[in-house]
Scaffold this motif. Structure first.
Motif, PDB file in Angstrom:
ATOM      1  N   GLU A 219      33.531  45.369  58.705  1.00  0.00           N
ATOM      2  CA  GLU A 219      32.952  44.163  58.384  1.00  0.00           C
ATOM      3  C   GLU A 219      31.893  44.426  56.851  1.00  0.00           C
ATOM      4  OE1 GLU A 219      31.671  42.850  60.666  1.00  0.00           O
ATOM      5  OE2 GLU A 219      32.955  44.173  62.182  1.00  0.00           O
ATOM      6  N   THR A 220      32.853  44.038  55.949  1.00  0.00           N
ATOM      7  CA  THR A 220      32.992  43.902  54.112  1.00  0.00           C
ATOM      8  C   THR A 220      33.093  42.904  54.229  1.00  0.00           C
ATOM      9  OG1 THR A 220      34.253  44.412  53.964  1.00  0.00           O
ATOM     10  CG2 THR A 220      32.977  46.213  53.063  1.00  0.00           C
ATOM     11  N   PRO A 221      32.400  42.195  52.819  1.00  0.00           N
ATOM     12  CA  PRO A 221      32.893  40.298  52.080  1.00  0.00           C
ATOM     13  C   PRO A 221      34.085  39.741  52.081  1.00  0.00           C
ATOM     14  CG  PRO A 221      31.183  40.561  51.998  1.00  0.00           C
ATOM     15  CD  PRO A 221      31.259  42.300  52.735  1.00  0.00           C
ATOM     16  N   ASP A 222      35.167  39.612  52.197  1.00  0.00           N
ATOM     17  CA  ASP A 222      36.220  39.615  51.744  1.00  0.00           C
ATOM     18  C   ASP A 222      35.970  38.313  49.734  1.00  0.00           C
ATOM     19  OD1 ASP A 222      35.933  36.531  52.430  1.00  0.00           O
ATOM     20  OD2 ASP A 222      37.897  36.733  53.241  1.00  0.00           O
ATOM     21  N   ARG A 223      35.042  38.487  49.789  1.00  0.00           N
ATOM     22  CA  ARG A 223      34.946  37.437  47.921  1.00  0.00           C
ATOM     23  C   ARG A 223      32.913  38.266  48.048  1.00  0.00           C
ATOM     24  NH1 ARG A 223      36.687  32.540  46.827  1.00  0.00           N
ATOM     25  NH2 ARG A 223      34.754  31.671  46.690  1.00  0.00           N
ATOM     26  N   TRP A 224      33.394  38.848  46.474  1.00  0.00           N
ATOM     27  CA  TRP A 224      32.896  39.319  45.970  1.00  0.00           C
ATOM     28  C   TRP A 224      32.090  38.218  44.307  1.00  0.00           C
ATOM     29  CZ3 TRP A 224      30.184  43.557  48.071  1.00  0.00           C
ATOM     30  CH2 TRP A 224      31.503  44.126  49.206  1.00  0.00           C
ATOM     31  N   PRO A 225      30.816  38.709  44.074  1.00  0.00           N
ATOM     32  CA  PRO A 225      30.220  37.847  42.682  1.00  0.00           C
ATOM     33  C   PRO A 225      31.261  37.993  42.333  1.00  0.00           C
ATOM     34  CG  PRO A 225      28.332  38.802  43.816  1.00  0.00           C
ATOM     35  CD  PRO A 225      29.894  39.352  45.035  1.00  0.00           C
ATOM     36  N   LEU A 226      31.502  37.094  40.674  1.00  0.00           N
ATOM     37  CA  LEU A 226      32.566  37.233  40.061  1.00  0.00           C
ATOM     38  C   LEU A 226      31.871  38.391  39.033  1.00  0.00           C
ATOM     39  CD1 LEU A 226      34.998  35.596  38.655  1.00  0.00           C
ATOM     40  CD2 LEU A 226      33.823  34.452  37.793  1.00  0.00           C
ATOM     41  N   ASP A 227      30.936  38.331  38.430  1.00  0.00           N
ATOM     42  CA  ASP A 227      30.219  38.840  37.710  1.00  0.00           C
ATOM     43  C   ASP A 227      30.398  40.544  37.691  1.00  0.00           C
ATOM     44  OD1 ASP A 227      28.650  39.204  39.781  1.00  0.00           O
ATOM     45  OD2 ASP A 227      26.012  38.709  38.299  1.00  0.00           O
ATOM     46  N   MET A 228      30.385  41.111  38.771  1.00  0.00           N
ATOM     47  CA  MET A 228      30.683  42.113  39.665  1.00  0.00           C
ATOM     48  C   MET A 228      32.267  42.184  39.388  1.00  0.00           C
ATOM     49  SD  MET A 228      30.229  43.925  43.088  1.00  0.00           S
ATOM     50  CE  MET A 228      28.034  44.120  43.358  1.00  0.00           C
ATOM     51  N   ALA A 229      33.007  41.947  39.919  1.00  0.00           N
ATOM     52  CA  ALA A 229      34.643  41.941  40.156  1.00  0.00           C
ATOM     53  C   ALA A 229      34.878  41.237  38.892  1.00  0.00           C
ATOM     54  CB  ALA A 229      34.678  41.372  40.907  1.00  0.00           C
ATOM     55  N   TYR A 230      34.286  40.827  38.237  1.00  0.00           N
ATOM     56  CA  TYR A 230      35.732  40.743  36.488  1.00  0.00           C
ATOM     57  C   TYR A 230      35.708  41.718  35.453  1.00  0.00           C
ATOM     58  CZ  TYR A 230      36.696  38.207  32.324  1.00  0.00           C
ATOM     59  OH  TYR A 230      37.200  37.774  31.692  1.00  0.00           O
ATOM     60  N   LEU A 231      37.129  41.758  34.798  1.00  0.00           N
ATOM     61  CA  LEU A 231      36.738  43.086  33.793  1.00  0.00           C
ATOM     62  C   LEU A 231      37.764  41.987  32.958  1.00  0.00           C
ATOM     63  CD1 LEU A 231      37.094  45.785  33.030  1.00  0.00           C
ATOM     64  CD2 LEU A 231      39.767  45.590  34.047  1.00  0.00           C
ATOM     65  N   SER A 232      37.150  42.054  32.243  1.00  0.00           N
ATOM     66  CA  SER A 232      37.918  41.589  31.108  1.00  0.00           C
ATOM     67  C   SER A 232      39.183  42.431  30.051  1.00  0.00           C
ATOM     68  CB  SER A 232      36.437  41.044  29.735  1.00  0.00           C
ATOM     69  OG  SER A 232      37.109  40.714  27.993  1.00  0.00           O
ATOM     70  N   LEU A 233      39.590  41.765  30.249  1.00  0.00           N
ATOM     71  CA  LEU A 233      41.107  42.512  29.842  1.00  0.00           C
ATOM     72  C   LEU A 233      41.603  41.819  27.915  1.00  0.00           C
ATOM     73  CD1 LEU A 233      43.417  41.543  32.694  1.00  0.00           C
ATOM     74  CD2 LEU A 233      41.939  43.552  31.906  1.00  0.00           C
ATOM     75  N   VAL A 286      39.535  31.653  33.605  1.00  0.00           N
ATOM     76  CA  VAL A 286      39.956  30.887  34.448  1.00  0.00           C
ATOM     77  C   VAL A 286      37.921  30.653  34.594  1.00  0.00           C
ATOM     78  CG1 VAL A 286      40.180  28.391  35.396  1.00  0.00           C
ATOM     79  CG2 VAL A 286      41.792  29.662  33.813  1.00  0.00           C
ATOM     80  N   GLN A 287      37.978  31.264  35.999  1.00  0.00           N
ATOM     81  CA  GLN A 287      37.344  31.290  36.403  1.00  0.00           C
ATOM     82  C   GLN A 287      36.041  31.983  36.191  1.00  0.00           C
ATOM     83  OE1 GLN A 287      38.728  32.706  40.463  1.00  0.00           O
ATOM     84  NE2 GLN A 287      36.988  32.213  40.776  1.00  0.00           N
ATOM     85  N   TRP A 288      35.955  32.277  35.113  1.00  0.00           N
ATOM     86  CA  TRP A 288      34.665  33.564  34.296  1.00  0.00           C
ATOM     87  C   TRP A 288      34.706  32.354  33.624  1.00  0.00           C
ATOM     88  CZ3 TRP A 288      31.207  37.514  34.265  1.00  0.00           C
ATOM     89  CH2 TRP A 288      30.643  37.740  33.200  1.00  0.00           C
ATOM     90  N   LEU A 289      35.552  31.941  32.390  1.00  0.00           N
ATOM     91  CA  LEU A 289      34.515  30.765  31.520  1.00  0.00           C
ATOM     92  C   LEU A 289      34.266  29.879  31.866  1.00  0.00           C
ATOM     93  CD1 LEU A 289      38.079  30.712  29.169  1.00  0.00           C
ATOM     94  CD2 LEU A 289      36.101  31.463  28.961  1.00  0.00           C
ATOM     95  N   THR A 290      34.442  29.182  33.087  1.00  0.00           N
ATOM     96  CA  THR A 290      33.203  28.242  34.155  1.00  0.00           C
ATOM     97  C   THR A 290      32.126  28.794  34.159  1.00  0.00           C
ATOM     98  OG1 THR A 290      36.037  27.174  35.116  1.00  0.00           O
ATOM     99  CG2 THR A 290      33.951  26.800  36.143  1.00  0.00           C
ATOM    100  N   VAL A 291      32.355  29.884  34.696  1.00  0.00           N
ATOM    101  CA  VAL A 291      31.161  29.817  35.395  1.00  0.00           C
ATOM    102  C   VAL A 291      30.066  30.247  34.254  1.00  0.00           C
ATOM    103  CG1 VAL A 291      29.496  32.310  36.597  1.00  0.00           C
ATOM    104  CG2 VAL A 291      31.563  31.242  37.285  1.00  0.00           C
ATOM    105  N   SER A 292      30.900  31.211  32.878  1.00  0.00           N
ATOM    106  CA  SER A 292      30.183  31.612  31.821  1.00  0.00           C
ATOM    107  C   SER A 292      29.551  30.113  30.941  1.00  0.00           C
ATOM    108  CB  SER A 292      30.583  31.767  30.541  1.00  0.00           C
ATOM    109  OG  SER A 292      31.049  33.759  31.713  1.00  0.00           O
TER     110      SER A 292
END
Length: 919
Positions: A219-233, A286-292
């Motif tokens: 019962e957990t969602p399969d998509r999570w907020p990017l700011d929670m999941a994103y890891l800067s490499l 790419v997603q992170w740069l877009t959202v930022s």
């Protein structure tokens, strides 16, 4: 003594005349008609010039009087009596430094007495061996002296007139600057502004969530907020670091860019070709740069994207049918954006240089179409200047200099370090909810102690799968990449719906095997045709054609089966209404390899062995193959390598065969020996690129690497480069053999490799044995800082990287007074480091290399902290506009390196010997 008490004693009528003796007087007027339009402080003091009225001995006697009078009276003495002579000498030297400051009286008054005191202390010799009370006394004494001196300046007849002139000039300069800002700022009409508001909101919503594989159970969602999941490499250029050379630090930086946060790379370079393996995080970046860029308040360090308009251009979507790549007015429509912009809007944005153009997936279009894509990109670059561009690709999809002639900097996403893996695991379990919490620490222990698990956790995709399987199997993890994918497919195809109690939403139930048989047909077609997307109708036709042979599924209507696979398999998705693709390219490669082996298309595999899109397919095919098929694939690869006249192609084929060994379930010993023997022929590698290719073989390559005995310096460096890229602590004993190597390049590479291994073990076995001569010690984590202190090392050259925290900086702080050359990578880290140094003065520091923001670099703080600086190297992105005049007190400065596209003013105030060059 309290500063207030010193001030009370200094405020007597007898103190003012003493300090006034330091200054000369002049006639009324603004001082504009003389030989120089401005009178520097050196012309206002009475102990300089041809008509001096005080000697340096007189200044010392004046300092003696000040010390005696400030120390007399009731209350405690301000410093120990036995330090009176040293305090007096230091105060005299500080007052004499008034003649060394490169400024006029108006500038001094504008600065204020506290900043003027700091400048004086920075220009004077640092007090040596004084107690804390004496140092505090001198700081307060200098501030009170400066307060009197500035009062005298304002009483001079010329000051008011000259102050008005300076104010007028300043206003004129400000007006000119504002006019220039207005000229450069694009005018956005109401329609454009309203559309951009809607467009940015659309991007923030569309790209603001991320799939974390495997947490979509219970019962957990399969998509999570990017700011929670994103890891800067980290992203790097050539990873083999060079020493901090006295004369060529800027050249070393250009040739060997230091690792930096991938999401901050565009602060330094406005055009980047970013390479990364499947699952390494290119599309997520790419997603992170877009959202930022789209967010109203940017995350830490991302403010440089404020005002940028993102254009997300996935090439797999733009060229799904081999269409002509779009012009700017069609960017949004072809990328699937439902909004309709005002006519000419995209052209206006790009012409104004406000765009953030993100071209994702050069490797996801057929090789024959990539030249056409480059021509399209060049056309855009030639037409629109001033924008920021990011192009992503798998590492071998295009040659090294593919976009170099167009001004692109090439960077590569690094494999995840141990610290990054730990961070990812923590975030994954936090996102997965409280049921996953008990499994977090056991998994971290397994990653630390179980080598086969740690070897798989090299990128976000694999880490996510490992986390999911570890929880799902209650602590048990399969061995090897093939077993990991098989378990992941089982999780997605069979157990996902069962665990979520989904029932049969489409009226059918299929086991794993028939679903795999059907879906691998889609993977096979995509791979054979060099695609990652296909039409929905075509996908349905392929499934329909395959159904009669798949007994369990044949009884159901083709439309129902296809819909079930698309929506319930967890492997496919619809990025647009008429398009089908795999949720990740890795699953496509895995299933395509299975289809090829099932049909024994060995010739097809070997035929595409030099095609970058087939590398993982071939490796996984070896994993699927039975012993006879495995031997045939490996030997065919070696035969192809033997027939190639191109060393690079030959190396690639041999490396491909060697890396495939690790995937094989069973392989004949003679075949394995033949592959390793051929790999040994290209060892040691000749270039860093070859070294990284060989490192992909894994720990097997450690048995083939020679040395250090009998190796030249260049060969030793390439051998060490290879081993530092092997993702296994088994490399540490091999690398420890090189710790005593005299070549600086070898030792620098050993330091660079520290972050890839267990920090404590590597420190004990490798770092502790390095000769420190000329070596820059790289510290990127708090653990490394602690190890450096624990080992008792006192580096003369220190390289502080993004990732170190406040605790690490606190540990390093006692070491900094002994550092001669400091390099600080990362805008955020730079601010933290300068903040940690703000209470220190580092007279030994002669070279500083610093990442700064686009505006307001801390030049004044730098001048205060590093009074003996010889060389300063500054890095920032394009568009920086700096006034370097606050560096004027650095009288020993010889070289100042600034970004190539920065606008620099105030150089006329620098000492005459300073050479300003571009970094």
């Amino acid at each position: 003594m309290e500063p207030a008490l010193i001030g009370t004693r200094l405020a007597s009528a007898a103190i003012g005349p003493l300090l006034k003796k330091l200054l000369v007087s002049d006639a009324p007027g603004a001082g504009l008609t003389g030989t120089a339009p401005k009178v520097r402080l050196s012309g206002l003091v009475s102990f300089r010039g041809e008509k001096r009225t005080l000697t340096e001995k007189d200044v010392r006697r004046l300092a003696t009087t000040l010390v005696e009078r400030s120390g007399s009276g009731p209350g405690e003495t301000p410093f120990p009596a036995d330090e009176t002579g040293a305090v007096t000498d230091t105060l005299a030297a500080t007052l004499l430094a008034l003649g060394d400051l490169d400024m006029d009286d108006v500038q001094a008054v504008r600065m204020g007495h506290q900043d003027l005191a700091r400048r004086l202390r920075a220009a004077a010799p640092a007090p040596d061996g004084l107690s804390t009370d004496s140092v505090l006394y001198l700081e307060s004494m200098t501030e009170w002296a400066c307060l009197h001196i500035l009062e005298f300046f304002t009483q001079r007849p010329t000051f008011v007139a000259r102050g008005l002139v300076e104010q007028t000039r300043g206003q004129a300069e400000l007006i000119a600057k504002m006019d220039e800002v207005i000229r450069r700022t694009p005018r956005i009409d109401g329609r454009d502004a309203e559309f951009e508001r809607r467009y940015l909101a659309h991007l923030a919503k569309k790209h603001g969530r991320l799939t974390i594989y495997g947490i979509d159970l219970h019962e957990t969602p399969d998509r999570w907020p990017l700011d929670m999941a994103y890891l800067s490499l980290e992203a790097t250029g050539r990873e083999d670091a060079l020493p901090f050379d006295e004369e060529a630090a800027h050249v070393a930086w250009q040739r060997d860019p230091a690792p930096l946060r991938a999401d901050l790379a565009l602060t330094r370079h406005d055009r980047i070709l970013l390479r990364g393996l499947a699952g390494s995080g290119k599309t997520t970046l790419v997603q992170w740069l877009t959202v930022s860029a789209a967010a109203e308040g940017q995350p830490e360090g991302m403010a440089y994207l404020r005002g940028r308009i993102p254009f997300v251009l996935p090439l797999r979507t733009l060229t799904r049918h081999g269409e002509r790549l779009p012009s700017p007015d069609l960017f949004l429509a072809t990328a699937g954006c439902p909004l309709t912009p005002p006519d000419g809007w995209a052209d206006r944005v790009l012409a104004a240089g406000r765009g953030l153009v993100l071209v994702d997936g050069i490797d996801e279009i057929p090789e024959g179409e990539r030249a056409r894509a480059r021509d399209w990109l060049r056309g855009l670059l030639d037409t629109y200047d001033g924008n920021r561009w990011l192009v992503t690709s798998r590492p071998t999809a295009v040659r090294d200099d593919w976009l170099a002639g167009d001004g692109f900097t090439e960077l590569t996403l690094s494999p995840m370090t141990r610290t990054e893996v730990t961070t990812f695991v923590h975030r994954w379990h936090r996102a997965a909810g409280p049921d996953a919490a008990p499994f977090e620490q056991p998994l971290l222990d397994a990653l630390r102690t179980t080598e086969h698990v740690a070897q798989l956790a090299t990128n976000p995709l694999m880490c996510g799968l490992i986390c999911a399987l570890h929880r799902d199997r209650r602590g048990y993890l399969p061995r090897g990449r093939k077993a990991l994918y098989e378990a992941a497919l089982s999780l997605l195809l069979a157990r996902r719906d069962r665990e979520r109690d989904m029932g049969t939403p489409y009226g059918i139930t299929l086991d794993e095997a028939p679903q795999i048989q059907l879906i691998q047909r889609l993977a096979y077609w995509l791979t054979r045709n060099g695609r990652t997307q296909m039409d929905r109708d075509h996908a349905k036709a392929i499934v329909t054609e395959a159904l009669p042979a798949v007994q369990e599924a044949a009884a159901h209507p083709p439309e129902t089966v296809f819909t079930h696979l698309l929506h319930r398999s967890g492997l496919l998705r619809e990025p647009a209404a008429d398009t089908v693709e795999f949720v990740h390219r890795t699953f496509q490669d895995y299933l395509a390899a299975k289809a090829l082996v099932d049909s024994w298309d060995i010739g097809v595999l070997v035929e595409h062995a030099t095609d970058d899109q087939w590398e993982d397919v071939i490796r996984m095919a070896v994993g699927h193959a039975r012993p006879r098929e495995c031997a045939e694939i490996l030997r065919e690869l070696l035969t192809a390598a033997a027939g190639s006249q191109d060393r690079r192609a030959r190396l690639r084929l041999v490396t491909l065969a060697a890396t495939a060994l690790d995937h094989a379930t069973e392989v004949a010993p003679e075949v394995r020996d033949e592959v390793l023997a051929r790999a040994a022929e290209v060892i040691p590698p000749r270039t860093p690129h070859e070294a990284r290719e060989l490192a992909a073989v894994g720990r097997l390559v450690l048995d083939l690497l020679p040395g250090p005995e009998g190796l030249g310096d260049a060969e030793a460096q390439m051998a060490v480069t290879t081993a530092t890229h092997v993702a296994s602590d088994a490399a540490i004993p091999y690398l420890a053999r090189f710790a005593g190597h005299p070549a600086l390049l070898v030792r620098s590479q050993l330091v660079w490799g520290w972050s890839r291994f267990d920090p404590d073990q590597y420190a004990e076995e490798v770092i502790a044995g390095l000769a420190p001569d000329g070596l820059a010690y790289t510290v990127a984590t708090d653990e490394q800082a602690a190890a450096l202190v624990r080992l008792g090392l006192r580096p003369g050259y220190l390289d502080i990287r993004e990732g170190i925290g406040e605790h690490g900086l606190a540990l390093l702080r006692p070491l900094l007074p002994g550092v001669e050359r400091l390099r600080v990578i990362g805008v955020v880290t730079g601010r933290r480091v300068l903040g940690a140094l703000s209470a220190l003065r580092l007279p030994r520091m002669i070279a500083l290399e610093l990442e700064v923001g686009l505006a307001d670099p801390p030049f004044r703080l730098i001048a205060d902290l590093f009074p003996r600086l010889h060389r300063l190297v500054l890095h920032a992105g394009p568009g920086a506009r700096w006034d370097v005049a606050p560096l004027a007190p650095l009288h020993e400065l010889g070289r100042l390196y600034v970004p190539a596209r920065a606008e620099v003013t105030g150089t006329e105030h620098l000492p005459p010997q300073v050479r300003v060059a571009t970094s």
